[in-house]
Scaffold this active site. Sequence first.
Site: not given
Ligand code: F6P
Length: 341
Positions: A171, A10, A127
Site C-alpha cells: 500500500r 485482506g 504491509d
Molecule cells: O493491505 C494488504 C494488501 O495486500 C495491500 O498490500 C494491497 O494494496 C491490498 O491489500 C490489496 O487488496 P485486495 O486484496 O483487496 O486487492
Amino acid sequence: MRIGILTSGGDCPGLNAVIRGAVLKGTEINGQEFVGFRDGWRGVVAGDIIDLPRLAVRGIAKEGGTIIGTSRTNPFEGDGGPERIQATLDRLGIDAIIAIGGEGTLAAAKRLTDVGLKIVGVPKTIDNDLNGTDYTFGFDTAIEIATEAMDRLRTTGDSHSRCMVAEVMGRHVGWIALHSGMAAGAHAILIPEQKTSLEQIGAWVRSAADRGRAPLVVVAEGWVPNHADDAHSERGLDAFGRPRLGGIGERLAPMIEELTGIETRATTLGHIQRGGVPTAYDRVLATRLGMASSDLAQDGAWGNMVSLRGTEIERVGFEEALTALKTVPQHRYDEAAMLFG
Ligand code: F6P
C-alpha cells in the site's frame, strides 16, 4: 464471557494462528466462549456466526487464510451502524468482539468503541504499516515469499542479461519492498517514502549491468514516480474509499528499457505474497497476540489492541495505531541505498 472473533480486510498468513491462540487461552484459562463472525464486519452486521469451540481450531496455526472468512465490508454502511450492531450482539448473546484487522478495520473498531461497543483489536497486515506495534504478523511471510520470487527472477535475468522489475505490495509504505529487496540483493528499491528520478534508476541499472550483473529493481506498488502526484491506481477505490494500487511495475519497465537500452521485464507478485502457510515467526507472533487478546477482553480493556514492542506483547489504544502510518524512516532507506547500483 461470550466473544465474537472477526477477521477483516485482506487475508494475511497468521490469522488462523491468532484465532487458535485466542480460543485456547480463552476457553482453557479465562473461561470464555467463542463464536466467529463470517466474512469480517459483514458477519457482524448480518449476525452470521459459527461456533468456535476448541475442536474447531485444532491444528489451524499452520494454515494460511482465515477459517472464518474475511471481507472489506464497512460496518457503517448498509444495514450497519453502532445501534444495529449492538442490537445484533445482544440478540446473539455476544458480550464482546475481538477484531483482527489492519488500519481500516481498527479505525472502524475505534469508532464503534467510542460509542460504547466492547471491542479489542489485534493488528494485522502484511504491509507492516500500523503504528503502535513494531511488527505485524504476515509481514515476515510476505517477505519470505517475495524474496524467494526475486531469487527466481534473478536467474532469468542472469540467463537472458535482462533487467527484472519486481513489483511488491505494501500500500502506501515501502516495508515489503525494503526488506525483500535487501534480502534479494536488489540494485534499486523504489518506495513511496522516497522520490527517485528515472535518471537515478537508470544509473543504478546501468552500473549493475556494467559489472556484468542482471539488474533487479524492486518497486513498491505505492511508489510515486517523480512526474506523478499519486501512486498508480487504475482499479478504483475499496470499501473504505482507499485507492486500489498495483501496476506501476509494468509502467516502469518500458521506461527503464528506453532509458538504458537493456531489455526489461516486469513481474507483479500480487496476492501470492498473502497466500499459503505462515512462517514460524508469524505463527509464534500471531499465537501470542491471539492469547493476549483473550486477556485484553477478560480485563475489559475495550478500545485497546495487543502489540509487539521489542520481544514483548503489550497493549496500546486504537488511536496510537491510527494516528499515522508507520513509514520507512530515512535512515533505513539510506542504509539500503548504500547497496544500490
Ligand atoms: O493491505 C494488504 C494488501 O495486500 C495491500 O498490500 C494491497 O494494496 C491490498 O491489500 C490489496 O487488496 P485486495 O486484496 O483487496 O486487492
